[in-house]
Design a protein around this motif. Structure first.
Motif, PDB file in Angstrom:
ATOM      1  N   ARG A  11      46.503  37.355  30.923  1.00 10.87           N
ATOM      2  CA  ARG A  11      45.276  36.563  31.078  1.00 10.87           C
ATOM      3  C   ARG A  11      44.354  36.742  29.876  1.00 10.87           C
ATOM      4  NH1 ARG A  11      40.678  36.641  35.889  1.00 10.87           N
ATOM      5  NH2 ARG A  11      39.540  34.855  35.093  1.00 10.87           N
ATOM      6  N   MET A  12      44.251  37.969  29.385  1.00  8.60           N
ATOM      7  CA  MET A  12      43.387  38.209  28.239  1.00  8.60           C
ATOM      8  C   MET A  12      43.894  37.464  27.005  1.00  8.60           C
ATOM      9  SD  MET A  12      40.921  39.882  29.423  1.00  8.60           S
ATOM     10  CE  MET A  12      40.076  40.310  27.909  1.00  8.60           C
ATOM     11  N   GLN A  13      45.197  37.415  26.850  1.00  3.83           N
ATOM     12  CA  GLN A  13      45.757  36.671  25.713  1.00  3.83           C
ATOM     13  C   GLN A  13      45.428  35.186  25.828  1.00  3.83           C
ATOM     14  OE1 GLN A  13      49.838  37.939  26.219  1.00  3.83           O
ATOM     15  NE2 GLN A  13      49.641  39.580  24.701  1.00  3.83           N
ATOM     16  N   ARG A  14      45.545  34.632  27.036  1.00  3.93           N
ATOM     17  CA  ARG A  14      45.203  33.223  27.236  1.00  3.93           C
ATOM     18  C   ARG A  14      43.717  32.984  27.002  1.00  3.93           C
ATOM     19  NH1 ARG A  14      48.242  33.942  31.884  1.00  3.93           N
ATOM     20  NH2 ARG A  14      46.341  33.774  33.164  1.00  3.93           N
ATOM     21  N   PHE A  15      42.899  33.918  27.502  1.00  4.83           N
ATOM     22  CA  PHE A  15      41.454  33.768  27.348  1.00  4.83           C
ATOM     23  C   PHE A  15      41.070  33.713  25.868  1.00  4.83           C
ATOM     24  CE2 PHE A  15      37.191  35.421  26.770  1.00  4.83           C
ATOM     25  CZ  PHE A  15      36.459  34.675  27.676  1.00  4.83           C
ATOM     26  N   MET A  16      41.667  34.593  25.087  1.00  3.23           N
ATOM     27  CA  MET A  16      41.320  34.646  23.667  1.00  3.23           C
ATOM     28  C   MET A  16      41.645  33.331  22.963  1.00  3.23           C
ATOM     29  SD  MET A  16      40.051  37.731  23.081  1.00  3.23           S
ATOM     30  CE  MET A  16      40.296  38.179  21.378  1.00  3.23           C
ATOM     31  N   THR A  17      42.770  32.733  23.300  1.00  7.75           N
ATOM     32  CA  THR A  17      43.188  31.524  22.583  1.00  7.75           C
ATOM     33  C   THR A  17      42.654  30.245  23.218  1.00  7.75           C
ATOM     34  OG1 THR A  17      45.257  31.494  23.850  1.00  7.75           O
ATOM     35  CG2 THR A  17      45.281  32.609  21.717  1.00  7.75           C
ATOM     36  N   GLU A  18      42.661  30.177  24.561  1.00 11.23           N
ATOM     37  CA  GLU A  18      42.317  28.920  25.225  1.00 11.23           C
ATOM     38  C   GLU A  18      40.840  28.821  25.583  1.00 11.23           C
ATOM     39  OE1 GLU A  18      44.926  28.511  28.578  1.00 11.23           O
ATOM     40  OE2 GLU A  18      46.730  28.902  27.383  1.00 11.23           O
ATOM     41  N   GLU A  19      40.291  29.855  26.246  1.00 10.01           N
ATOM     42  CA  GLU A  19      38.899  29.766  26.706  1.00 10.01           C
ATOM     43  C   GLU A  19      37.907  30.084  25.573  1.00 10.01           C
ATOM     44  OE1 GLU A  19      37.963  31.265  30.629  1.00 10.01           O
ATOM     45  OE2 GLU A  19      40.105  31.543  31.025  1.00 10.01           O
ATOM     46  N   TRP A  20      38.037  31.275  24.996  1.00  9.16           N
ATOM     47  CA  TRP A  20      37.151  31.609  23.884  1.00  9.16           C
ATOM     48  C   TRP A  20      37.494  30.761  22.657  1.00  9.16           C
ATOM     49  CZ3 TRP A  20      36.957  37.141  21.290  1.00  9.16           C
ATOM     50  CH2 TRP A  20      35.963  37.153  20.306  1.00  9.16           C
ATOM     51  N   GLY A  21      38.775  30.774  22.278  1.00 10.27           N
ATOM     52  CA  GLY A  21      39.169  30.045  21.088  1.00 10.27           C
ATOM     53  C   GLY A  21      39.076  28.543  21.232  1.00 10.27           C
ATOM     54  N   TRP A  25      30.376  29.251  28.470  1.00  9.59           N
ATOM     55  CA  TRP A  25      29.271  29.771  29.278  1.00  9.59           C
ATOM     56  C   TRP A  25      28.888  28.776  30.379  1.00  9.59           C
ATOM     57  CZ3 TRP A  25      28.075  34.604  29.481  1.00  9.59           C
ATOM     58  CH2 TRP A  25      28.268  35.427  28.359  1.00  9.59           C
ATOM     59  N   ASP A  26      28.712  27.532  30.032  1.00 10.76           N
ATOM     60  CA  ASP A  26      28.334  26.530  31.033  1.00 10.76           C
ATOM     61  C   ASP A  26      29.481  26.232  31.994  1.00 10.76           C
ATOM     62  OD1 ASP A  26      25.736  26.170  30.096  1.00 10.76           O
ATOM     63  OD2 ASP A  26      26.396  24.754  28.556  1.00 10.76           O
ATOM     64  N   GLU A  27      30.697  26.287  31.501  1.00 12.46           N
ATOM     65  CA  GLU A  27      31.849  25.889  32.311  1.00 12.46           C
ATOM     66  C   GLU A  27      32.280  26.962  33.296  1.00 12.46           C
ATOM     67  OE1 GLU A  27      33.706  23.004  28.800  1.00 12.46           O
ATOM     68  OE2 GLU A  27      34.603  24.965  29.236  1.00 12.46           O
ATOM     69  N   ALA A  28      32.059  28.254  32.973  1.00 15.02           N
ATOM     70  CA  ALA A  28      32.553  29.283  33.880  1.00 15.02           C
ATOM     71  C   ALA A  28      31.870  30.637  33.745  1.00 15.02           C
ATOM     72  CB  ALA A  28      34.068  29.469  33.681  1.00 15.02           C
TER      73      ALA A  28
END
Length: 419
Positions: free
Chosen positions: A51-61, A68-71
């Motif tokens: 999940r952290m790998q996905r977060f780094m590339t998809e959500e943050w990246g 911030w507004d989305e989740a």
């Protein structure tokens, strides 16, 4: 050669264990390393790493500030409510993910004593015990000096903890706040939280529970037991990772009357108005201060899903069985060398770890670490064995205690000049 009956028992228990399949969901489960420190830092769930790998590339990246507004703005209360639901049995709107345990302890304890002093200026005492976790004692000492209060100490047995009789003896009309640990960090003594809460309330005091060594391994009924306030770690049995933020519980009716002392924009009524004066938001969010540590709060969600799926009652049943098995191994293998149990023998009075006492345990711990057996050490002479029910097998307990036996013999032989 016949199989060691203690090892045969471990293998039977692993085959019958209804939670055994969760072990495969944690990184490192397939190595030879023995991990006896899940009550200090839990193993990372494989799904959390992914999940952290996905977060780094998809959500943050991918989403950048839009996240911030989305989740992300809602995560402190969403994950807080999940902890409330799965771990401490608290209705929604009373639990939030925030700062470190230390900072949250300060916020809630300061808010509590200020409210009590406003109600009754004679309530100038904070009750705590001599073996409470150092952070708790240090924070409360600072608050007492800050607000001109007195600390009222309960002297406890290091192999046990605070009893109802001890609290009843000191709680009274001068008590503003009682601060206790649900599970003692050294001995694993499991306090009678319901009864101790009742005694504090009968004295007119508020009570703040430290849940760091119980959240995720011991059933907690915050609402049913009448908790006022609580703080708990997320990097132990909730597997949030090193330094993951703590959670705070504030009973809903107290949220209106407590003023938390670290005012910041995440706790303000209109966060993005950037107004000239601070006005706290209604509800549990008022206990937030600065920008929420999003990266640090995401991993625990995977373990919370497992706890919801398995149920805290089943987790507690396995926890009791694991610690009991560790005690039996210690009695068979270590007691003949002078090792004693520094934890309650009664499982109803014991949390998710045990401590074994011998004056050589500091050296034993250091040598075990060199052999990929990882307990931890606590003075005086305590080998502390933390057994996380979702990630620990019975055979792992057997291997670890067998290694402890070999190392202890080695150390004692060297000290006797026989090696």
């Amino acid at each position: 050669m016949s199989l060691d009956p203690l090892l045969a028992y471990a293998r039977r228990m692993d085959r019958a264990d209804g939670l055994a399949h969760y072990r495969k969901r944690f990184a490192g489960h397939d190595t030879d390393l023995v991990y006896f420190d899940g009550n200090s830092l839990g193993r990372p769930p494989v799904a959390a790493i992914e999940r952290m790998q996905r977060f780094m590339t998809e959500e943050w990246g991918g989403r950048l500030i839009r996240g911030w507004d989305e989740a992300w703005l809602q995560l402190p209360t969403e994950i807080g409510d999940r902890i409330g639901r799965a771990v401490i049995e608290a209705k929604a709107g009373q639990t939030v993910i925030g700062d470190s345990t230390t900072v949250l302890l300060y916020k809630l304890a300061r808010a509590a004593v200020d409210a009590q002093l406003a109600r009754d200026p004679e309530r100038r005492e904070i009750v705590l015990d001599t073996d409470n976790f150092p952070t708790d004692r240090y924070v409360l000492d600072g608050i007492a000096r800050e607000r001109g209060l007195r600390l009222r100490w309960i002297d406890v047995d290091l192999t046990a903890g605070v009893t109802p009789e001890q609290l009843a003896e000191v709680a009274g009309p001068q008590t503003a706040l009682v601060v206790l640990s649900h599970v003692a960090y050294r001995s694993a003594y499991l306090a009678d939280a319901r009864e101790l809460t009742r005694i504090a309330h009968d004295a007119g005091a508020l009570i703040l529970w430290d849940l760091c060594h119980s959240a995720g391994s011991v059933p907690i009924r915050a609402d049913a037991w009448g908790f006022d306030l609580a703080v708990g770690c997320t990097y132990k049995y909730l597997n949030g990772g090193p330094g993951s933020p703590a959670f705070a519980y504030v009973r809903d009716d107290l949220q209106r009357v407590l003023t938390q002392p670290i005012q910041g924009w995440f706790g303000s009524a209109d966060q993005f108005a950037m107004g000239p004066a601070y006005e706290p938001v209604r509800g549990i969010r008022r206990f937030l201060s600065g920008t929420s540590p999003i990266l640090a709060m995401l991993p625990m969600d995977e373990t919370l899903a497992m706890i919801e799926e398995a149920g805290i009652a089943a987790i507690r049943t396995k926890s009791v069985a694991l610690t009991q098995y560790a005690i039996e191994l210690a009695e068979a293998w270590l007691a003949p060398h002078g090792v004693t149990l520094a934890s309650p023998a009664d499982p109803d009075e014991r949390g998710g770890h045990i401590t074994l006492h011998h004056e050589a345990m500091r050296e034993v711990t250091a040598r075990l670490w060199q052999r990929d057996v990882i307990p931890d050490y606590r003075d005086p002479g305590g080998l502390r064995i933390g057994l996380s029910p979702l990630s620990t097998s019975y055979e792992e307990v057997h291997r670890g205690l067998d290694a402890a036996r070999a190392v202890l013999r080695e150390v004692l032989a060297e000290r006797a000049g026989l090696a």
